[in-house]
Motif scaffolding. Structure first.
Motif, PDB file in Angstrom:
ATOM      1  N   TRP A  58      -1.704  -2.541 -16.482  1.00  0.00           N
ATOM      2  CA  TRP A  58      -2.682  -1.594 -15.951  1.00  0.00           C
ATOM      3  C   TRP A  58      -3.706  -2.328 -15.087  1.00  0.00           C
ATOM      4  CZ3 TRP A  58      -7.120   1.051 -19.012  1.00  0.00           C
ATOM      5  CH2 TRP A  58      -7.647   2.095 -18.279  1.00  0.00           C
ATOM      6  N   GLY A  59      -4.155  -3.486 -15.557  1.00  0.00           N
ATOM      7  CA  GLY A  59      -5.102  -4.278 -14.771  1.00  0.00           C
ATOM      8  C   GLY A  59      -4.510  -4.728 -13.447  1.00  0.00           C
ATOM      9  N   VAL A  60      -3.250  -5.145 -13.461  1.00  0.00           N
ATOM     10  CA  VAL A  60      -2.581  -5.547 -12.217  1.00  0.00           C
ATOM     11  C   VAL A  60      -2.456  -4.353 -11.273  1.00  0.00           C
ATOM     12  CG1 VAL A  60      -0.369  -6.343 -11.270  1.00  0.00           C
ATOM     13  CG2 VAL A  60      -1.371  -7.494 -13.239  1.00  0.00           C
ATOM     14  N   ALA A  61      -2.148  -3.183 -11.818  1.00  0.00           N
ATOM     15  CA  ALA A  61      -2.039  -1.980 -10.987  1.00  0.00           C
ATOM     16  C   ALA A  61      -3.376  -1.639 -10.341  1.00  0.00           C
ATOM     17  CB  ALA A  61      -1.530  -0.810 -11.825  1.00  0.00           C
ATOM     18  N   ILE A  62      -4.449  -1.785 -11.093  1.00  0.00           N
ATOM     19  CA  ILE A  62      -5.775  -1.503 -10.545  1.00  0.00           C
ATOM     20  C   ILE A  62      -6.123  -2.523  -9.460  1.00  0.00           C
ATOM     21  CG2 ILE A  62      -8.243  -1.472 -11.080  1.00  0.00           C
ATOM     22  CD1 ILE A  62      -7.460  -0.268 -13.815  1.00  0.00           C
ATOM     23  N   SER A  65      -4.169  -1.923  -6.317  1.00  0.00           N
ATOM     24  CA  SER A  65      -4.656  -0.723  -5.634  1.00  0.00           C
ATOM     25  C   SER A  65      -5.964  -1.001  -4.907  1.00  0.00           C
ATOM     26  CB  SER A  65      -4.858   0.412  -6.632  1.00  0.00           C
ATOM     27  OG  SER A  65      -3.646   0.752  -7.234  1.00  0.00           O
ATOM     28  N   ILE A  66      -6.808  -1.812  -5.506  1.00  0.00           N
ATOM     29  CA  ILE A  66      -8.063  -2.190  -4.839  1.00  0.00           C
ATOM     30  C   ILE A  66      -7.746  -2.995  -3.581  1.00  0.00           C
ATOM     31  CG2 ILE A  66     -10.117  -3.653  -5.062  1.00  0.00           C
ATOM     32  CD1 ILE A  66     -10.245  -2.723  -8.012  1.00  0.00           C
ATOM     33  N   MET A  67      -6.763  -3.879  -3.688  1.00  0.00           N
ATOM     34  CA  MET A  67      -6.380  -4.676  -2.519  1.00  0.00           C
ATOM     35  C   MET A  67      -5.739  -3.812  -1.439  1.00  0.00           C
ATOM     36  SD  MET A  67      -5.120  -8.139  -4.507  1.00  0.00           S
ATOM     37  CE  MET A  67      -3.712  -8.302  -3.521  1.00  0.00           C
ATOM     38  N   HIS A  68      -5.105  -2.726  -1.824  1.00  0.00           N
ATOM     39  CA  HIS A  68      -4.509  -1.800  -0.852  1.00  0.00           C
ATOM     40  C   HIS A  68      -5.599  -1.133  -0.039  1.00  0.00           C
ATOM     41  CE1 HIS A  68      -2.550   1.940   0.551  1.00  0.00           C
ATOM     42  NE2 HIS A  68      -1.497   1.142   0.695  1.00  0.00           N
ATOM     43  N   GLU A  76      -5.601   6.713  -8.711  1.00  0.00           N
ATOM     44  CA  GLU A  76      -4.331   6.865  -9.417  1.00  0.00           C
ATOM     45  C   GLU A  76      -4.067   5.706 -10.369  1.00  0.00           C
ATOM     46  OE1 GLU A  76      -1.058   7.557  -6.826  1.00  0.00           O
ATOM     47  OE2 GLU A  76      -1.651   9.624  -6.440  1.00  0.00           O
ATOM     48  N   ALA A  77      -4.472   4.501  -9.972  1.00  0.00           N
ATOM     49  CA  ALA A  77      -4.288   3.345 -10.850  1.00  0.00           C
ATOM     50  C   ALA A  77      -5.151   3.468 -12.100  1.00  0.00           C
ATOM     51  CB  ALA A  77      -4.601   2.055 -10.106  1.00  0.00           C
ATOM     52  N   PHE A  78      -6.370   3.945 -11.943  1.00  0.00           N
ATOM     53  CA  PHE A  78      -7.222   4.143 -13.119  1.00  0.00           C
ATOM     54  C   PHE A  78      -6.660   5.238 -14.018  1.00  0.00           C
ATOM     55  CE2 PHE A  78     -10.595   1.718 -11.005  1.00  0.00           C
ATOM     56  CZ  PHE A  78     -11.051   0.981 -12.084  1.00  0.00           C
ATOM     57  N   ALA A  79      -6.094   6.267 -13.422  1.00  0.00           N
ATOM     58  CA  ALA A  79      -5.533   7.369 -14.215  1.00  0.00           C
ATOM     59  C   ALA A  79      -4.290   6.945 -14.982  1.00  0.00           C
ATOM     60  CB  ALA A  79      -5.206   8.548 -13.308  1.00  0.00           C
ATOM     61  N   LEU A  80      -3.650   5.862 -14.573  1.00  0.00           N
ATOM     62  CA  LEU A  80      -2.464   5.370 -15.264  1.00  0.00           C
ATOM     63  C   LEU A  80      -2.770   4.987 -16.716  1.00  0.00           C
ATOM     64  CD1 LEU A  80       0.524   4.378 -15.024  1.00  0.00           C
ATOM     65  CD2 LEU A  80      -0.427   2.166 -14.339  1.00  0.00           C
TER      66      LEU A  80
END
Length: 149
Positions: A58-62, A65-68, A76-80
């Motif tokens: 989850w942390g990697v996804a966030i 997404s921030i880097m995107h 959406e990453a936080f909602a995951l």
């Protein structure tokens, strides 16, 4: 709180078959109830095993997404995280209580009866069983009705 979470979870399969919005609300509600339970009781026993890699993911996804750079991707990453919390709640709190396995069986039976009734209704054209009516209108029927057609 636990009984409410169990009731919400038992209705979840029906809403997953019918539409996603209400099911997402149920998943989020159970996750929030679980977090509230953990805060009030100080229960940290659920944070072991698969939860640690899941929260790292989850942390990697966030971070990715921030880097995107788009706010939509970050939201959406936080909602995951609600799915991870929901799975932890199911494992240790909702169905971890006495009577949990019976509840899963009841939910599965309800879904089977509802889905089967919808498929039968779609096949014979009965609206009250979840069918869409005559054959020319069947395209608007239930998923089971479309699968049988």
């Amino acid at each position: 709180m636990q009984r409410l979470a169990q009731a919400m979870t038992l209705t979840l399969p029906l809403f997953l078959l019918r539409g996603r919005a209400i099911a997402d609300g149920i998943i989020s509600g159970v996750a929030l109830l679980f977090v509230l339970h953990c805060l009030l009781t100080g229960d940290r026993s659920w944070r072991q095993g698969w939860c640690i890699p899941a929260f790292l993911f989850w942390g990697v996804a966030i971070l990715s997404s921030i880097m995107h750079g788009t706010t939509h991707a970050v939201a959406e990453a936080f909602a995951l995280g609600r799915f991870i919390l929901f799975c932890a709640a199911l494992e240790s709190w909702v169905f971890g209580a006495p009577g949990g396995p019976r509840g899963r069986g009841v939910a599965g039976t309800r879904v089977a009866l509802w889905g089967g009734g919808g498929g039968f209704g779609g096949a014979v054209g009965m609206r009250w069983l979840g069918g869409s009516g005559p054959k020319e209108k069947r395209a608007r029927g239930t998923v089971m009705g479309k699968a049988i057609a």
